[in-house]
Write a protein that holds these residues in place. Structure first.
Motif, PDB file in Angstrom:
ATOM      1  N   PRO A 152       5.875   7.451  -2.409  1.00 42.99           N
ATOM      2  CA  PRO A 152       4.637   8.129  -2.019  1.00 42.99           C
ATOM      3  C   PRO A 152       3.452   7.176  -2.050  1.00 42.99           C
ATOM      4  O   PRO A 152       3.438   6.210  -2.788  1.00 42.99           O
ATOM      5  N   SER A 153       2.452   7.465  -1.256  1.00 45.19           N
ATOM      6  CA  SER A 153       1.261   6.627  -1.215  1.00 45.19           C
ATOM      7  C   SER A 153       0.583   6.594  -2.572  1.00 45.19           C
ATOM      8  O   SER A 153       0.512   7.601  -3.259  1.00 45.19           O
ATOM      9  N   PRO A 154       0.081   5.431  -2.984  1.00 41.77           N
ATOM     10  CA  PRO A 154      -0.544   5.325  -4.293  1.00 41.77           C
ATOM     11  C   PRO A 154      -1.934   5.942  -4.317  1.00 41.77           C
ATOM     12  O   PRO A 154      -2.543   6.167  -3.275  1.00 41.77           O
ATOM     13  N   VAL A 198      -1.534  -3.194  -7.348  1.00 39.13           N
ATOM     14  CA  VAL A 198      -2.151  -2.551  -8.495  1.00 39.13           C
ATOM     15  C   VAL A 198      -1.059  -1.761  -9.210  1.00 39.13           C
ATOM     16  O   VAL A 198      -0.402  -0.917  -8.614  1.00 39.13           O
ATOM     17  N   VAL A 199      -0.874  -2.065 -10.486  1.00 40.24           N
ATOM     18  CA  VAL A 199       0.127  -1.393 -11.311  1.00 40.24           C
ATOM     19  C   VAL A 199      -0.522  -0.188 -11.960  1.00 40.24           C
ATOM     20  O   VAL A 199      -1.578  -0.293 -12.577  1.00 40.24           O
ATOM     21  N   MET A 200       0.127   0.965 -11.777  1.00 38.18           N
ATOM     22  CA  MET A 200      -0.383   2.212 -12.346  1.00 38.18           C
ATOM     23  C   MET A 200      -0.162   2.228 -13.850  1.00 38.18           C
ATOM     24  O   MET A 200       0.664   1.485 -14.376  1.00 38.18           O
ATOM     25  N   SER A 201      -0.860   3.111 -14.531  1.00 41.22           N
ATOM     26  CA  SER A 201      -0.652   3.254 -15.969  1.00 41.22           C
ATOM     27  C   SER A 201       0.768   3.737 -16.200  1.00 41.22           C
ATOM     28  O   SER A 201       1.439   4.192 -15.287  1.00 41.22           O
ATOM     29  N   SER A 202       1.237   3.647 -17.421  1.00 43.07           N
ATOM     30  CA  SER A 202       2.634   3.946 -17.714  1.00 43.07           C
ATOM     31  C   SER A 202       2.940   5.434 -17.814  1.00 43.07           C
ATOM     32  O   SER A 202       4.022   5.805 -18.230  1.00 43.07           O
ATOM     33  N   ARG A 203       2.029   6.299 -17.438  1.00 38.67           N
ATOM     34  CA  ARG A 203       2.341   7.733 -17.414  1.00 38.67           C
ATOM     35  C   ARG A 203       3.313   8.023 -16.303  1.00 38.67           C
ATOM     36  O   ARG A 203       3.332   7.364 -15.285  1.00 38.67           O
ATOM     37  N   GLY A 204       4.074   9.074 -16.486  1.00 36.45           N
ATOM     38  CA  GLY A 204       5.017   9.477 -15.437  1.00 36.45           C
ATOM     39  C   GLY A 204       6.243   8.596 -15.473  1.00 36.45           C
ATOM     40  O   GLY A 204       6.460   7.819 -16.372  1.00 36.45           O
ATOM     41  N   GLY A 205       7.053   8.706 -14.466  1.00 37.40           N
ATOM     42  CA  GLY A 205       8.273   7.922 -14.421  1.00 37.40           C
ATOM     43  C   GLY A 205       8.849   7.949 -13.038  1.00 37.40           C
ATOM     44  O   GLY A 205       8.348   8.591 -12.137  1.00 37.40           O
ATOM     45  N   HIS A 206       9.934   7.227 -12.893  1.00 41.80           N
ATOM     46  CA  HIS A 206      10.640   7.179 -11.628  1.00 41.80           C
ATOM     47  C   HIS A 206      12.053   6.755 -11.914  1.00 41.80           C
ATOM     48  O   HIS A 206      12.388   6.319 -13.002  1.00 41.80           O
ATOM     49  N   HIS A 239       4.707   0.445 -11.348  1.00 42.54           N
ATOM     50  CA  HIS A 239       4.542   0.941 -12.708  1.00 42.54           C
ATOM     51  C   HIS A 239       4.769  -0.177 -13.722  1.00 42.54           C
ATOM     52  O   HIS A 239       5.514  -1.128 -13.450  1.00 42.54           O
ATOM     53  N   VAL A 240       4.166  -0.034 -14.889  1.00 41.55           N
ATOM     54  CA  VAL A 240       4.403  -0.966 -15.980  1.00 41.55           C
ATOM     55  C   VAL A 240       5.902  -0.976 -16.263  1.00 41.55           C
ATOM     56  O   VAL A 240       6.536   0.079 -16.370  1.00 41.55           O
ATOM     57  N   GLY A 241       6.479  -2.148 -16.347  1.00 41.07           N
ATOM     58  CA  GLY A 241       7.908  -2.296 -16.595  1.00 41.07           C
ATOM     59  C   GLY A 241       8.704  -2.626 -15.336  1.00 41.07           C
ATOM     60  O   GLY A 241       9.818  -3.131 -15.413  1.00 41.07           O
ATOM     61  N   ASP A 242       8.148  -2.334 -14.156  1.00 39.77           N
ATOM     62  CA  ASP A 242       8.801  -2.728 -12.909  1.00 39.77           C
ATOM     63  C   ASP A 242       8.805  -4.255 -12.812  1.00 39.77           C
ATOM     64  O   ASP A 242       8.027  -4.930 -13.483  1.00 39.77           O
ATOM     65  N   SER A 243       9.656  -4.771 -11.942  1.00 42.74           N
ATOM     66  CA  SER A 243       9.680  -6.207 -11.671  1.00 42.74           C
ATOM     67  C   SER A 243       9.615  -6.439 -10.171  1.00 42.74           C
ATOM     68  O   SER A 243      10.270  -5.732  -9.404  1.00 42.74           O
ATOM     69  N   LEU A 244       8.819  -7.409  -9.774  1.00 41.51           N
ATOM     70  CA  LEU A 244       8.783  -7.848  -8.382  1.00 41.51           C
ATOM     71  C   LEU A 244       9.796  -8.977  -8.234  1.00 41.51           C
ATOM     72  O   LEU A 244       9.883  -9.862  -9.096  1.00 41.51           O
ATOM     73  N   VAL A 245      10.535  -8.971  -7.117  1.00 44.10           N
ATOM     74  CA  VAL A 245      11.549  -9.990  -6.862  1.00 44.10           C
ATOM     75  C   VAL A 245      11.242 -10.650  -5.521  1.00 44.10           C
ATOM     76  O   VAL A 245      11.081  -9.960  -4.514  1.00 44.10           O
ATOM     77  N   TRP A 246      11.135 -11.964  -5.522  1.00 45.25           N
ATOM     78  CA  TRP A 246      10.918 -12.742  -4.302  1.00 45.25           C
ATOM     79  C   TRP A 246      12.172 -13.542  -4.010  1.00 45.25           C
ATOM     80  O   TRP A 246      12.759 -14.145  -4.910  1.00 45.25           O
ATOM     81  N   LYS A 247      12.560 -13.608  -2.746  1.00 42.64           N
ATOM     82  CA  LYS A 247      13.638 -14.481  -2.266  1.00 42.64           C
ATOM     83  C   LYS A 247      13.008 -15.389  -1.210  1.00 42.64           C
ATOM     84  O   LYS A 247      12.409 -14.902  -0.258  1.00 42.64           O
ATOM     85  N   GLU A 279       0.814  -1.217   0.000  1.00 42.72           N
ATOM     86  CA  GLU A 279       0.000   0.000   0.000  1.00 42.72           C
ATOM     87  C   GLU A 279       0.849   1.269   0.000  1.00 42.72           C
ATOM     88  O   GLU A 279       0.389   2.319  -0.438  1.00 42.72           O
ATOM     89  N   SER A 280       2.078   1.193   0.470  1.00 37.59           N
ATOM     90  CA  SER A 280       2.920   2.387   0.554  1.00 37.59           C
ATOM     91  C   SER A 280       3.762   2.608  -0.703  1.00 37.59           C
ATOM     92  O   SER A 280       4.549   3.541  -0.761  1.00 37.59           O
ATOM     93  N   LEU A 281       3.595   1.763  -1.713  1.00 33.50           N
ATOM     94  CA  LEU A 281       4.411   1.854  -2.923  1.00 33.50           C
ATOM     95  C   LEU A 281       3.573   2.136  -4.157  1.00 33.50           C
ATOM     96  O   LEU A 281       2.368   1.891  -4.179  1.00 33.50           O
ATOM     97  N   ARG A 282       4.234   2.637  -5.177  1.00 32.53           N
ATOM     98  CA  ARG A 282       3.617   2.803  -6.495  1.00 32.53           C
ATOM     99  C   ARG A 282       4.311   1.841  -7.444  1.00 32.53           C
ATOM    100  O   ARG A 282       5.527   1.879  -7.581  1.00 32.53           O
TER     101      ARG A 282
END
Length: 189
Positions: free
Chosen positions: A146-148, A128-136, A58-66, A53-56
């Motif tokens: 920032p909070s989503p 929830v993945v935000m639309s690809s507008r904006g960047g980081h 984006h399309v193209g990001d990757s989640l990593v599990w260990k 909940e505390s993250l944003r």
């Protein structure tokens, strides 16, 4: 000796900025912010959904599990399977202990433990993945952002579609290196 004009120099800087923006567009996000996070939470406040909940995203990001691949796994599932902890027929099954999932679209994603009892006890993740507008900025990210905005999945509204005609859309069609090459050609004419 070639002489450059202000316009040519400006074009080169512009295309270099596009290259940097394209390289820094995506990040790898360690699920839970630490390598030991894919487990049954000790309390509701320790759930991965609380962390997400505390993250944003984006399309193209990757989640990593260990995690220990001998004892657990990650399943990508539908909303219904997520709610019911249904481990049969997942969309994807990961069990190598070092899982990386690219977020290739906007909208909701659902992940559960491959061990049904773990899922029932709260070892699951909904993002929830935000639309690809904006960047980081890119890089390996484990901290807070920032909070989503309110979740489209929870509100029952569709996610905002990607912007059209933007610089990132242009770079996808032509390619960053093509644009840099064009700038170099213009510079040394």
């Amino acid at each position: 000796m070639a002489r450059t004009t202000l316009l040519e120099t400006s074009c080169l800087y512009f295309f270099c900025l596009l290259l940097l923006a394209d390289l820094a567009c995506c990040k790898e996000i360690l699920v839970g912010g630490k390598s030991s996070a894919w487990k049954i939470p000790s309390s509701p406040s320790e759930s991965l959904n609380k962390w997400a909940e505390s993250l944003r995203f984006h399309v193209g990001d990757s989640l990593v599990w260990k995690y220990d691949g001998e004892k657990d796994s990650v399943l990508q599932v539908t909303k219904e399977a997520y709610i019911n902890c249904n481990t049969t027929n997942p969309a994807a099954n990961y069990s190598n202990g070092d899982t990386k999932v690219k977020l290739d679209r906007s909208g909701p994603f659902f992940f559960i433990s491959g061990t049904k009892s773990n899922c029932i006890e709260g070892e699951k993740l909904h993002i929830v993945v935000m639309s690809s507008r904006g960047g980081h900025t890119g890089g390996f990210f484990t901290g807070s952002a920032p909070s989503p905005a309110p979740s489209h999945a929870l509100l029952g509204t569709p996610a905002v579609p990607p912007a059209t005609g933007s610089a990132s859309s242009l770079t996808r069609r032509i390619g960053v290196f093509g644009l840099v090459g064009l700038a170099i050609v213009l510079l040394y004419q």
